[in-house]
Enzyme design. Sequence first.
Site, mmCIF file in Angstrom:
data_model
loop_
_atom_site.group_PDB
_atom_site.id
_atom_site.type_symbol
_atom_site.label_atom_id
_atom_site.label_comp_id
_atom_site.label_asym_id
_atom_site.label_seq_id
_atom_site.Cartn_x
_atom_site.Cartn_y
_atom_site.Cartn_z
ATOM 1 N N PRO A 69 48.905 35.927 15.880
ATOM 2 C CA PRO A 69 47.492 36.207 15.689
ATOM 3 C C PRO A 69 46.596 35.734 16.817
ATOM 4 O O PRO A 69 45.976 34.702 16.726
ATOM 5 C CB PRO A 69 47.159 35.489 14.387
ATOM 6 C CG PRO A 69 48.222 34.450 14.215
ATOM 7 C CD PRO A 69 49.314 34.721 15.179
ATOM 8 N N GLU A 70 46.479 36.510 17.873
ATOM 9 C CA GLU A 70 45.389 36.285 18.834
ATOM 10 C C GLU A 70 44.219 37.161 18.415
ATOM 11 O O GLU A 70 44.286 37.881 17.412
ATOM 12 C CB GLU A 70 45.861 36.591 20.255
ATOM 13 C CG GLU A 70 46.944 35.615 20.709
ATOM 14 C CD GLU A 70 47.296 35.722 22.183
ATOM 15 O OE1 GLU A 70 46.374 35.903 22.992
ATOM 16 O OE2 GLU A 70 48.481 35.624 22.519
ATOM 17 N N ASN B 239 47.738 32.633 24.266
ATOM 18 C CA ASN B 239 48.633 32.414 25.402
ATOM 19 C C ASN B 239 49.216 33.700 25.976
ATOM 20 O O ASN B 239 49.376 33.831 27.188
ATOM 21 C CB ASN B 239 49.765 31.473 24.993
ATOM 22 C CG ASN B 239 50.415 30.846 26.195
ATOM 23 O OD1 ASN B 239 49.752 30.573 27.198
ATOM 24 N ND2 ASN B 239 51.710 30.649 26.127
ATOM 25 N N ARG C 54 50.241 24.732 26.842
ATOM 26 C CA ARG C 54 51.019 25.922 26.505
ATOM 27 C C ARG C 54 51.742 26.407 27.747
ATOM 28 O O ARG C 54 51.339 26.114 28.871
ATOM 29 C CB ARG C 54 50.134 27.018 25.946
ATOM 30 C CG ARG C 54 49.188 26.546 24.862
ATOM 31 C CD ARG C 54 48.749 27.672 23.981
ATOM 32 N NE ARG C 54 49.713 27.926 22.932
ATOM 33 C CZ ARG C 54 49.817 27.210 21.828
ATOM 34 N NH1 ARG C 54 49.020 26.176 21.641
ATOM 35 N NH2 ARG C 54 50.712 27.506 20.927
ATOM 36 N N LYS D 156 39.176 34.064 17.017
ATOM 37 C CA LYS D 156 40.348 34.092 16.150
ATOM 38 C C LYS D 156 40.001 33.737 14.707
ATOM 39 O O LYS D 156 40.899 33.522 13.884
ATOM 40 C CB LYS D 156 41.409 33.116 16.691
ATOM 41 C CG LYS D 156 41.917 33.477 18.082
ATOM 42 C CD LYS D 156 42.738 32.353 18.688
ATOM 43 C CE LYS D 156 43.104 32.677 20.132
ATOM 44 N NZ LYS D 156 43.624 31.504 20.850
#
Length: 255
Positions: A2-3, A160, A237, A50
């Site tokens: 879920p971006e 990411n 990340r 988000k």
Amino acid sequence: MPEGHLIHRHAREQHRAFAGRRVRAASPQGRFDARPYGGRLVEGVEAVGKHLLYHFDGGPAIHVHLGMRGLFLRYDDPATQPRRGTRLRLATDEVAFDLIAPSRCETMGGEQVAALRASLGPDPLRGDADRGVAVRRLAAFTGPVGAAVLDQGVWAGIGNAWRAELLFLAGLDPDARDVGAEAAGRLWDVAVRHLALGRDAGQVVSDPAAPDERWVYKRETCRRCGTAVRTWTLAARTAYACPLDQPAELGRLAR
DNA sequence: TGAGTATGGAAAC
DNA sequence: TTTCCCTACTCAA
């Protein structure tokens, strides 16, 4: 996965299902008090970065953040039994949406909603996003551009996978600092265009001609030039970049 | 079948 | 810095 593009996709789908209707609300898992929302009229469902917001007539909103593992299940037969662990079910006579394993599902009043909005930078998928603000915030960020784009207070909705692909498309080294307004604007335009494609397709789309392919994200070699992809940790990340197509020194001159 | 990893993010240490 | 979200996928065994 879920971006922001998928959150916007959920918002659009659930807005169509719920806006202007009264809903049934339940928390089979029991970890959310859904009773106040039963029978309520939904004004709308929107995404901000988000974050998902369900707005109800005459009452507080519901704020949902999927985190990394959260997901929605859609049932076109709303009589379908929810799986155990369903945090929230919202349903009409036509359809039910079940929320599983969100990192956030909570009641949120108007002041908190305003604070949430204020904490977030421009969202490339929102029509009310201000390009000038987006460029200024990115350009003003002190640190690598690869950290800036993950900072939801700079731009909202990038995660990411998009970081890797958008910086590739803009020819920017994630480690580059002080990329300048021109590169920031170029990156913003790439984000606006590609996140919209991703929202409509339901996945990251970094090459419209090959929607299932990535340029560098989770790849061993650059899809454009074949050079080994560099991976390292940036802003907690894994960063992915092509040393040739995203040169360290020439980031601001690329393209 | 089990381990490791992951597209988030905040709270707990 | 680690841990937690009633997750899903991939890879190794």
